[in-house]
Motif scaffolding. Structure first.
Motif, PDB file in Angstrom:
ATOM      1  N   VAL A 271      30.846  40.061  44.339  1.00 11.79           N
ATOM      2  CA  VAL A 271      30.580  38.873  45.127  1.00 11.79           C
ATOM      3  C   VAL A 271      31.276  37.776  44.473  1.00 11.79           C
ATOM      4  O   VAL A 271      31.015  37.608  43.328  1.00 11.79           O
ATOM      5  CB  VAL A 271      29.124  38.486  45.428  1.00 11.79           C
ATOM      6  CG1 VAL A 271      28.961  37.131  46.061  1.00 11.79           C
ATOM      7  CG2 VAL A 271      28.528  39.692  46.297  1.00 11.79           C
ATOM      8  N   LYS A 272      32.141  36.987  45.352  1.00  6.67           N
ATOM      9  CA  LYS A 272      32.985  35.809  45.010  1.00  6.67           C
ATOM     10  C   LYS A 272      32.099  34.801  44.931  1.00  6.67           C
ATOM     11  O   LYS A 272      31.114  34.680  45.827  1.00  6.67           O
ATOM     12  CB  LYS A 272      34.082  35.617  45.519  1.00  6.67           C
ATOM     13  CG  LYS A 272      35.039  36.922  45.583  1.00  6.67           C
ATOM     14  CD  LYS A 272      36.450  36.346  46.186  1.00  6.67           C
ATOM     15  CE  LYS A 272      37.629  37.296  46.055  1.00  6.67           C
ATOM     16  NZ  LYS A 272      37.688  37.657  47.654  1.00  6.67           N
TER      17      LYS A 272
ATOM     18  N   THR B 112      28.963  33.351  37.476  1.00  9.96           N
ATOM     19  CA  THR B 112      30.503  33.925  38.098  1.00  9.96           C
ATOM     20  C   THR B 112      30.504  35.233  37.822  1.00  9.96           C
ATOM     21  O   THR B 112      30.949  36.036  38.704  1.00  9.96           O
ATOM     22  CB  THR B 112      31.465  32.841  37.998  1.00  9.96           C
ATOM     23  OG1 THR B 112      31.146  31.446  38.264  1.00  9.96           O
ATOM     24  CG2 THR B 112      32.707  33.425  38.678  1.00  9.96           C
ATOM     25  N   ARG B 113      30.358  35.675  36.399  1.00 10.81           N
ATOM     26  CA  ARG B 113      30.790  36.896  36.064  1.00 10.81           C
ATOM     27  C   ARG B 113      29.683  37.958  36.779  1.00 10.81           C
ATOM     28  O   ARG B 113      29.954  39.067  37.202  1.00 10.81           O
ATOM     29  CB  ARG B 113      30.676  37.055  34.634  1.00 10.81           C
ATOM     30  CG  ARG B 113      31.995  36.839  34.145  1.00 10.81           C
ATOM     31  CD  ARG B 113      32.133  37.431  32.583  1.00 10.81           C
ATOM     32  NE  ARG B 113      30.943  37.226  31.729  1.00 10.81           N
ATOM     33  CZ  ARG B 113      30.626  36.094  30.886  1.00 10.81           C
ATOM     34  NH1 ARG B 113      31.592  35.020  30.901  1.00 10.81           N
ATOM     35  NH2 ARG B 113      29.480  35.474  30.231  1.00 10.81           N
ATOM     36  N   THR B 114      28.532  37.652  36.615  1.00  9.31           N
ATOM     37  CA  THR B 114      27.493  38.295  37.202  1.00  9.31           C
ATOM     38  C   THR B 114      27.561  38.605  38.699  1.00  9.31           C
ATOM     39  O   THR B 114      27.267  39.655  39.189  1.00  9.31           O
ATOM     40  CB  THR B 114      25.875  37.568  36.953  1.00  9.31           C
ATOM     41  OG1 THR B 114      25.902  37.244  35.558  1.00  9.31           O
ATOM     42  CG2 THR B 114      24.696  38.695  37.318  1.00  9.31           C
ATOM     43  N   LEU B 115      28.050  37.623  39.414  1.00  9.13           N
ATOM     44  CA  LEU B 115      28.336  37.876  40.871  1.00  9.13           C
ATOM     45  C   LEU B 115      29.383  38.858  41.081  1.00  9.13           C
ATOM     46  O   LEU B 115      29.127  39.615  41.576  1.00  9.13           O
ATOM     47  CB  LEU B 115      28.630  36.220  41.504  1.00  9.13           C
ATOM     48  CG  LEU B 115      27.611  35.554  41.889  1.00  9.13           C
ATOM     49  CD1 LEU B 115      28.046  34.013  41.939  1.00  9.13           C
ATOM     50  CD2 LEU B 115      26.387  36.017  42.652  1.00  9.13           C
TER      51      LEU B 115
ATOM     52  N   VAL C  95      30.390  25.261  36.165  1.00  9.57           N
ATOM     53  CA  VAL C  95      31.689  25.523  35.659  1.00  9.57           C
ATOM     54  C   VAL C  95      31.946  25.801  34.201  1.00  9.57           C
ATOM     55  O   VAL C  95      32.811  26.181  33.752  1.00  9.57           O
ATOM     56  CB  VAL C  95      32.907  24.736  36.195  1.00  9.57           C
ATOM     57  CG1 VAL C  95      33.016  24.908  37.631  1.00  9.57           C
ATOM     58  CG2 VAL C  95      32.595  23.254  35.709  1.00  9.57           C
ATOM     59  N   GLY C  96      31.001  25.471  33.524  1.00 10.87           N
ATOM     60  CA  GLY C  96      31.002  25.696  32.242  1.00 10.87           C
ATOM     61  C   GLY C  96      30.523  27.107  31.588  1.00 10.87           C
ATOM     62  O   GLY C  96      30.486  27.982  32.403  1.00 10.87           O
ATOM     63  N   ARG C  97      29.935  27.072  30.245  1.00 12.93           N
ATOM     64  CA  ARG C  97      29.506  28.438  30.061  1.00 12.93           C
ATOM     65  C   ARG C  97      28.509  29.195  30.754  1.00 12.93           C
ATOM     66  O   ARG C  97      28.642  30.330  31.286  1.00 12.93           O
ATOM     67  CB  ARG C  97      29.222  28.490  28.382  1.00 12.93           C
ATOM     68  CG  ARG C  97      30.326  28.440  27.443  1.00 12.93           C
ATOM     69  CD  ARG C  97      29.748  28.318  25.865  1.00 12.93           C
ATOM     70  NE  ARG C  97      29.460  29.816  25.822  1.00 12.93           N
ATOM     71  CZ  ARG C  97      28.291  30.069  25.053  1.00 12.93           C
ATOM     72  NH1 ARG C  97      27.703  29.113  24.510  1.00 12.93           N
ATOM     73  NH2 ARG C  97      27.823  31.260  24.717  1.00 12.93           N
ATOM     74  N   SER C  98      27.524  28.471  31.080  1.00 12.02           N
ATOM     75  CA  SER C  98      26.448  29.050  31.922  1.00 12.02           C
ATOM     76  C   SER C  98      26.998  29.565  33.366  1.00 12.02           C
ATOM     77  O   SER C  98      26.667  30.586  33.981  1.00 12.02           O
ATOM     78  CB  SER C  98      25.402  28.036  32.261  1.00 12.02           C
ATOM     79  OG  SER C  98      24.791  27.527  31.079  1.00 12.02           O
TER      80      SER C  98
END
Ligand code: URA
Length: 195
Positions: free
Chosen positions: A80-81, A72-75, A64-67
């Motif tokens: 894809v959620k 999440t953005r890449t998915l 849930v941090g920057r990584s």
């Protein structure tokens, strides 16, 4: 019974006795939460990272941090959620100062939780994030630069390794490689139609 409900019940049952786990040293080194993992309990694709960082430890949720936001953005860029995959880590407790988990810590956590999570979820594909996740999951000394983007079959698991998103945050030129690896893993898990 709906497989999602059944598997979620099994995952809850697995997590319950370990919510305050002290079976390895990480249990008494200041962690706030045992970050079990989250997502679709019947997911075709499971992501496995190294271990919770500061944000994950505080929120009790993986990546849930920057990584995690990059993941999440890449998915999302592949439509894809994150709720449609399952996301977890080799160790469920934050190592102090984000150090790499020791052999004892990862072996203990793998046996008690990760291997059982994989057996319940039975994902078509596991995507390991970074070298530590790949080496600790397989028990083999892979080089991430060589192994990434390839299919590794082991003990009935199909593993597709890629870089850790924290590495991509430091090496922006590798974002396309990372995104393509994730796309490949999604395709292999049939979460994405091949074009
Ligand atoms: N890095 C990881 O390996 N796992 C997380 O959950 C967050 C950051």
């Amino acid at each position: 019974m709906d497989p999602k409900l059944y598997k979620q019940a099994l995952l809850n049952e697995l997590y319950e006795p370990y919510k305050n786990c002290t079976m390895c040293p990480l249990g008494s080194l200041g962690r706030k939460n045992v970050v079990f993992g989250e997502g679709d309990p019947d997911a075709g694709l499971m992501f496995i990272g190294e271990g919770p960082g500061r944000d994950e430890d505080l929120q009790g949720r993986p990546f849930v941090g920057r990584s995690g936001q990059l993941l999440t953005r890449t998915l999302a860029s592949h439509q894809v959620k994150r709720e449609n995959v399952f996301i977890s880590n080799i160790v469920k407790c934050r190592p102090p100062d984000n150090r790499t988990p020791t052999e004892l810590e990862s072996t203990t956590c793998k046996k008690l939780l990760l291997e059982k999570q994989i057996k319940i979820i039975r994902p078509k594909v596991i995507c390991t994030l970074g070298s530590t996740a790949l080496v600790h999951l397989t028990g083999k000394e892979f080089k991430i630069t060589k192994a990434r983007g390839k299919i590794i079959e082991q003990n009935g698991m199909i593993i597709i390794p890629t870089y850790h998103p924290a590495y991509i945050l430091r090496n922006a030129s590798e974002i396309t490689t990372f995104s393509n690896d994730i796309k490949f893993a999604l395709e292999q898990a049939q979460l994405l139609q091949k074009k």
